[in-house]
Design an enzyme around this catalytic site. Structure first.
Site, PDB file in Angstrom:
ATOM      1  N   ASP A 159       4.892   0.543  12.120  1.00 47.47           N
ATOM      2  CA  ASP A 159       3.693  -0.111  11.597  1.00 47.47           C
ATOM      3  C   ASP A 159       3.573  -1.577  12.026  1.00 47.47           C
ATOM      4  OD1 ASP A 159       2.866   2.208  10.429  1.00 47.47           O
ATOM      5  OD2 ASP A 159       3.399   1.647   8.377  1.00 47.47           O
TER       6      ASP A 159
ATOM      7  N   ARG B  55      -4.589  10.775   4.749  1.00 46.02           N
ATOM      8  CA  ARG B  55      -3.522  11.762   4.838  1.00 46.02           C
ATOM      9  C   ARG B  55      -2.565  11.719   3.660  1.00 46.02           C
ATOM     10  NH1 ARG B  55      -1.223  14.224   8.572  1.00 46.02           N
ATOM     11  NH2 ARG B  55       0.680  13.440   7.640  1.00 46.02           N
TER      12      ARG B  55
ATOM     13  N   ARG C 193      -8.617  -0.464   5.163  1.00 48.46           N
ATOM     14  CA  ARG C 193      -7.785   0.561   4.517  1.00 48.46           C
ATOM     15  C   ARG C 193      -6.475  -0.034   4.032  1.00 48.46           C
ATOM     16  NH1 ARG C 193      -5.957   4.292   8.513  1.00 48.46           N
ATOM     17  NH2 ARG C 193      -4.479   4.552   6.833  1.00 48.46           N
TER      18      ARG C 193
ATOM     19  N   LYS D 277       0.835  -1.211   0.000  1.00 50.40           N
ATOM     20  CA  LYS D 277       0.000   0.000   0.000  1.00 50.40           C
ATOM     21  C   LYS D 277       0.864   1.254   0.000  1.00 50.40           C
ATOM     22  CE  LYS D 277      -1.795   1.491   4.059  1.00 50.40           C
ATOM     23  NZ  LYS D 277      -1.370   2.884   4.343  1.00 50.40           N
ATOM     24  N   ASN D 278       1.840   1.286   0.900  1.00 49.92           N
ATOM     25  CA  ASN D 278       2.611   2.522   1.054  1.00 49.92           C
ATOM     26  C   ASN D 278       3.558   2.776  -0.111  1.00 49.92           C
ATOM     27  OD1 ASN D 278       1.256   2.987   3.385  1.00 49.92           O
ATOM     28  ND2 ASN D 278       2.956   2.537   4.768  1.00 49.92           N
TER      29      ASN D 278
ATOM     30  N   ARG E 140       0.048  14.641  13.038  1.00 47.77           N
ATOM     31  CA  ARG E 140       0.799  14.241  11.836  1.00 47.77           C
ATOM     32  C   ARG E 140       1.183  15.508  11.068  1.00 47.77           C
ATOM     33  NH1 ARG E 140      -0.677   8.750  10.439  1.00 47.77           N
ATOM     34  NH2 ARG E 140       0.973   8.849   8.871  1.00 47.77           N
TER      35      ARG E 140
ATOM     36  N   CYS F  70      -4.495  12.269  13.157  1.00 50.96           N
ATOM     37  CA  CYS F  70      -5.289  11.050  13.039  1.00 50.96           C
ATOM     38  C   CYS F  70      -5.188  10.303  14.349  1.00 50.96           C
ATOM     39  CB  CYS F  70      -4.822  10.205  11.874  1.00 50.96           C
ATOM     40  SG  CYS F  70      -3.209   9.509  12.137  1.00 50.96           S
TER      41      CYS F  70
HETATM   42  C1  UD1 Z   1       4.522   6.724   6.527  1.00 47.51           C
HETATM   43  C2  UD1 Z   1       3.622   5.528   6.379  1.00 47.51           C
HETATM   44  C3  UD1 Z   1       3.120   5.068   7.734  1.00 47.51           C
HETATM   45  C4  UD1 Z   1       4.285   4.836   8.682  1.00 47.51           C
HETATM   46  C5  UD1 Z   1       5.209   6.034   8.718  1.00 47.51           C
HETATM   47  C6  UD1 Z   1       6.470   5.794   9.525  1.00 47.51           C
HETATM   48  C7  UD1 Z   1       2.616   5.937   4.229  1.00 47.51           C
HETATM   49  C8  UD1 Z   1       1.398   6.313   3.484  1.00 47.51           C
HETATM   50  N1  UD1 Z   1       2.492   5.915   5.552  1.00 47.51           N
HETATM   51  O1  UD1 Z   1       3.737   7.769   7.066  1.00 47.51           O
HETATM   52  O2  UD1 Z   1       2.382   3.866   7.555  1.00 47.51           O
HETATM   53  O3  UD1 Z   1       3.792   4.583   9.965  1.00 47.51           O
HETATM   54  O4  UD1 Z   1       5.613   6.403   7.382  1.00 47.51           O
HETATM   55  O5  UD1 Z   1       7.169   4.726   8.998  1.00 47.51           O
HETATM   56  O6  UD1 Z   1       3.638   5.616   3.671  1.00 47.51           O
HETATM   57  N2  UD1 Z   1       6.982  14.277  10.703  1.00 47.51           N
HETATM   58  C9  UD1 Z   1       7.229  15.604  10.990  1.00 47.51           C
HETATM   59  N3  UD1 Z   1       7.001  16.507  10.003  1.00 47.51           N
HETATM   60  C10 UD1 Z   1       6.589  16.145   8.749  1.00 47.51           C
HETATM   61  C11 UD1 Z   1       6.379  14.795   8.474  1.00 47.51           C
HETATM   62  C12 UD1 Z   1       6.576  13.871   9.482  1.00 47.51           C
HETATM   63  O7  UD1 Z   1       7.595  15.963  12.096  1.00 47.51           O
HETATM   64  O8  UD1 Z   1       6.434  17.013   7.893  1.00 47.51           O
HETATM   65  C13 UD1 Z   1       7.209  13.279  11.778  1.00 47.51           C
HETATM   66  C14 UD1 Z   1       5.981  12.442  12.086  1.00 47.51           C
HETATM   67  O9  UD1 Z   1       5.135  13.091  13.004  1.00 47.51           O
HETATM   68  C15 UD1 Z   1       6.604  11.180  12.627  1.00 47.51           C
HETATM   69  C16 UD1 Z   1       7.881  11.031  11.814  1.00 47.51           C
HETATM   70  O10 UD1 Z   1       8.148  12.342  11.293  1.00 47.51           O
HETATM   71  O11 UD1 Z   1       6.956  11.369  13.969  1.00 47.51           O
HETATM   72  C17 UD1 Z   1       7.793  10.054  10.679  1.00 47.51           C
HETATM   73  O12 UD1 Z   1       6.655  10.351   9.889  1.00 47.51           O
HETATM   74  P1  UD1 Z   1       6.611  10.046   8.344  1.00 47.51           P
HETATM   75  O13 UD1 Z   1       7.736   9.136   7.983  1.00 47.51           O
HETATM   76  O14 UD1 Z   1       6.484  11.309   7.598  1.00 47.51           O
HETATM   77  O15 UD1 Z   1       5.254   9.261   8.233  1.00 47.51           O
HETATM   78  P2  UD1 Z   1       4.267   9.259   7.014  1.00 47.51           P
HETATM   79  O16 UD1 Z   1       5.010   9.463   5.745  1.00 47.51           O
HETATM   80  O17 UD1 Z   1       3.114  10.147   7.313  1.00 47.51           O
END
Ligand code: UD1
Length: 420
Positions: free
Chosen positions: A308, A93, A400, A22-23, A122, A117
């Site tokens: 995850d 998201r 999902r 999915k990701n 996030r 969420c």
């Molecule tokens: C993706 C995955 C999700 C997984 C996560 C961490 C997808 C669709 N989802 O989510 O399943 O749990 O990676 O492996 O691929 N952060 C910030 N600022 C930002 C973005 C992120 O501070 O602009 C922080 C987040 O709050 C979190 C960390 O960085 O603490 C990692 O998040 P991130 O890797 O961005 O997660 P997602 O890409 O949303």
């Protein structure tokens, strides 16, 4: 709303196959739809709610997408619409992935600001920081991100956040930079296999991305990208969930399409706990010949233990006598599954960003509620291991991200019925 009724105590036995990731599929579908000039065909695409939601977002941008038996045929966007509305973005998201591609391709984007969420806040500050560094002007107005840029210009971008690198920000900036002028270097890029898959896909479309899977990704901007055919990688989180399904049911299962190099941290931890993993050419054979022992787990960015898989391994530790501690450093509030597991007889206490688990000999079935995707997955695992019946509500969270989960598990001996 659907419910899953799980009768516990069945030992899993047989072969189960992992679907596409999915990701990995999410950004690849976006890239094929917004960045390419010609149609693309994507294979190994799982039939999941999140991907359907994304397809609706992209159809709203004028693309045409057709899904049949794991293959998604994509006709790119019509180059006029640049808005992703709140009622779609709020459902998922990852819709934020359209931001970078829209700016670089159309010169502007209006994308609803995604909210938090169930697993906590996030933020998208790193996404915005990267796109601004490439030259986009960004304003937040009425809950929307309004972005503009005549031409993005390659530069050096540091993407480290307080909790490590960001998968989403790395993907978003990579997709924006492929059509930027000049060279972009992303420092502290996420190294997850899904980022490598996106880099491979972009290169197949004619991009010049190197270093995918390392902390430094370099992108030489190109004039345009073409359509292509591509098969996405198998879903390492689904594979990991099946590994734990085998372990909690004292099963004997073979997981087809599990890729060992994508799952080293999980595999190492399961071996330490006493689960036997026998890697073969096509996947992994799981058995639990010996009593399991407790272990401490700390989530981290790749190649660390994936957040995850945190909920699922907690289900296993809850049934492993002795004390285990699980520390969540990516999403420190991601513990909604704890109260539901405790309702089934687990003994888990939350202490800040850690969960202290006193393993018990058995769980008992109960009515429980899925509060997010992986928190839902652990309830299925716990339900299969428990004595009696578990009724899981809010199954849409599980749908999902897990394709035909009850069918796949029923085929290897579980007793799970979906009640519409
Ligand atoms: C993706 C995955 C999700 C997984 C996560 C961490 C997808 C669709 N989802 O989510 O399943 O749990 O990676 O492996 O691929 N952060 C910030 N600022 C930002 C973005 C992120 O501070 O602009 C922080 C987040 O709050 C979190 C960390 O960085 O603490 C990692 O998040 P991130 O890797 O961005 O997660 P997602 O890409 O949303």
């Amino acid at each position: 709303m659907d419910k899953l009724i799980v009768q516990g105590g069945r030992r899993l036995k047989g072969t189960v196959s992992v679907s596409g990731s999915k990701n990995a599929a999410l950004p690849i579908i976006v890239a094929a739809t917004i960045l390419a000039e010609q149609p693309s065909t994507l294979r190994n695409i799982p039939d999941l709610m999140d991907l359907q939601t994304l397809c609706h977002v992209l159809e709203g941008l004028g693309a045409r997408l057709q899904f049949e038996s794991g293959t998604l045929s994509i006709e790119p966007i019509d180059q006029k619409t640049y808005q992703a509305p709140y009622d779609l973005v709020r459902k998922m998201r990852a819709s934020i992935y359209v931001l970078g591609p829209l700016i670089t391709k159309l010169g502007r984007a209006k994308v609803s600001f995604p909210g938090g969420c169930a697993i906590g806040p996030r933020p998208v500050d790193l996404h915005l920081k990267g796109l601004k560094a490439l030259g986009a002007t960004i304003e937040i107005e009425g809950g929307y991100i309004l972005a503009k840029a005549d031409q993005l210009i390659g530069t050096e971008i540091e993407l480290k956040g307080t909790n490590g690198s960001s998968v989403g920000a790395t993907a978003n900036v990579m997709m924006a930079a492929v059509l930027a002028k000049g060279i972009t270097t992303i420092r502290d890029a996420a190294c997850e296999p899904e980022i490598v898959d996106l880099a491979n896909f972009l290169n197949k479309m004619g991009a010049q991305v190197s270093g995918g899977g390392t902390a430094t990704v370099t992108i030489h901007g190109v004039e345009e990208l073409h359509g292509t055919n591509y098969a996405v990688i198998p879903d390492r989180i689904e594979a990991g969930t099946f590994m734990i399904a085998g372990a909690v049911t004292n099963g004997d299962i073979f997981i087809n399409n599990a890729i060992p190099t994508h799952m080293e941290a999980l595999a190492e931890k399961l071996c330490q706990i006493g689960v036997q993993l026998d890697w073969q050419e096509k996947g992994v054979h799981i058995t639990t010949p010996n009593p399991l022992v407790p272990a401490d787990v700390g989530t981290d960015v790749y190649p660390g233990f994936p957040t995850d898989m945190q909920a699922q391994i907690m289900g296993l530790m809850a049934l492993t006598p002795g004390m285990s501690v699980i520390t969540e450093s990516i999403f420190p509030d991601r513990f909604m599954h704890v109260s539901e597991l405790n309702r089934m007889g687990a003994k888990i206490l939350i202490d800040g960003d850690s969960a202290v688990i006193h393993g018990v000999n058995s769980l008992s079935g109960a009515p429980v509620m899925a509060s997010d995707l992986r928190a839902g997955a652990v309830l299925i695992l716990a339900g299969m291991a428990a004595k009696g019946e578990t009724v899981i509500s809010r199954v849409y969270h599980i749908d999902r991200g897990y394709e035909k989960i009850e069918k796949k598990l029923t085929n290897i001996g579980a007793d799970i019925v979906r009640q519409k």
